[in-house]
Design a protein around this motif. Structure first.
Motif, PDB file in Angstrom:
ATOM      1  N   ARG A 185      12.841   1.632  -3.206  1.00 14.56           N
ATOM      2  CA  ARG A 185      13.659   0.365  -3.295  1.00 14.56           C
ATOM      3  C   ARG A 185      14.654   0.748  -2.111  1.00 14.56           C
ATOM      4  O   ARG A 185      14.953  -0.192  -1.256  1.00 14.56           O
ATOM      5  N   ILE A 186      15.175   2.076  -2.166  1.00 17.31           N
ATOM      6  CA  ILE A 186      16.083   2.481  -1.102  1.00 17.31           C
ATOM      7  C   ILE A 186      15.590   2.346   0.227  1.00 17.31           C
ATOM      8  O   ILE A 186      16.105   1.860   1.441  1.00 17.31           O
ATOM      9  N   ASP A 237      15.100  -1.370   1.315  1.00 15.28           N
ATOM     10  CA  ASP A 237      16.447  -2.048   1.624  1.00 15.28           C
ATOM     11  C   ASP A 237      17.187  -1.487   2.890  1.00 15.28           C
ATOM     12  O   ASP A 237      18.208  -2.182   3.445  1.00 15.28           O
ATOM     13  N   LEU A 238      16.796  -0.164   3.179  1.00 19.02           N
ATOM     14  CA  LEU A 238      17.639   0.628   4.064  1.00 19.02           C
ATOM     15  C   LEU A 238      16.941   1.024   5.375  1.00 19.02           C
ATOM     16  O   LEU A 238      17.676   1.545   6.143  1.00 19.02           O
ATOM     17  N   ALA A 290      21.632  -0.297  -1.170  1.00 21.30           N
ATOM     18  CA  ALA A 290      20.522  -0.699  -1.879  1.00 21.30           C
ATOM     19  C   ALA A 290      20.448  -1.134  -3.252  1.00 21.30           C
ATOM     20  O   ALA A 290      21.558  -0.769  -3.999  1.00 21.30           O
ATOM     21  N   GLN A 291      19.589  -1.883  -3.803  1.00 21.15           N
ATOM     22  CA  GLN A 291      19.710  -2.487  -5.143  1.00 21.15           C
ATOM     23  C   GLN A 291      19.867  -1.124  -5.981  1.00 21.15           C
ATOM     24  O   GLN A 291      19.080  -0.494  -6.169  1.00 21.15           O
TER      25      GLN A 291
END
Length: 199
Positions: free
Chosen positions: A122-123, A126-127, A77-78
């Motif tokens: 964001r997590i 992204d995931l 994740a970013q």
């Protein structure tokens, strides 16, 4: 890449342990959750994540391969690096983290130190498609997991307040037996003090 180490625990520090494997000492970074299970002189098996950078090679140790794999997943994740990924596993059990990612539960993910609402979103973004199979029918309870190394920390806190090692151990056993649902060490310590105060 090193994925596992089996050897004798040569020493344990605040954030690392040295594992002696056939005479070679490996410095392994680890959180309190992992370090609490290690005793100097004992044989241990640690799941290892190896992080290679231009100026360093760092080994991060975990109790289980599941924890190690989640540590590595979170870093996809970013803006999530090794420290936040390890803190996540210190605060929340792996199944709780995976369930939160799969269901978009940003409130639970925001309990991770260094993760705010935007980072939690964001997590999830992204995931969510990488987290693997998750039982969406039931929400895992975090209480049973408790903070890593809580027994040692509660025992030290009680002894600092004047109780004996035996009394501290008795209170901790009672917390276990009663299934006290403390989410952090200070709460568990208060519960232990209340138990000791009853006697």
């Amino acid at each position: 890449m090193i994925a596992q180490l089996t050897g004798t625990i040569a020493s344990v520090g605040e954030s690392y342990a040295v594992v002696d494997v056939n005479g070679v000492g490996y410095a392994v970074q680890a959180g309190a959750h992992t370090l609490a299970n290690l005793k100097v002189g004992s044989q241990s098996v640690l799941a290892i994540s190896t992080i290679v950078r231009e100026d360093s090679i760092t080994l991060h140790g975990f109790n289980t391969a599941e924890e190690r794999d989640l540590f590595e997943l979170l870093q996809n994740a970013q803006k999530i690096g090794p420290r936040i990924a390890r803190d996540a596993i210190e605060v929340l059990r792996p199944e709780v983290i995976r369930h939160a990612i799969a269901t978009g539960d940003t409130a639970t993910l925001s309990r991770i130190p260094g993760v705010g609402k935007k980072s939690a979103e964001r997590i999830v973004l992204d995931l969510a498609d990488k987290v693997g199979p998750v039982d969406l029918g039931s929400v895992p309870k975090q209480g049973a997991g408790r903070p890593g190394g809580w027994r040692t920390q509660v025992s030290q806190g009680l002894q600092a307040l004047g109780w004996s090692t035996k009394e501290a151990d008795t209170a901790i056993e009672q917390l276990d037996a009663e299934g006290a649902d403390g989410t952090d060490v200070p709460t568990l310590l208060k519960q232990a003090i209340r138990l000791l105060g009853k006697r």
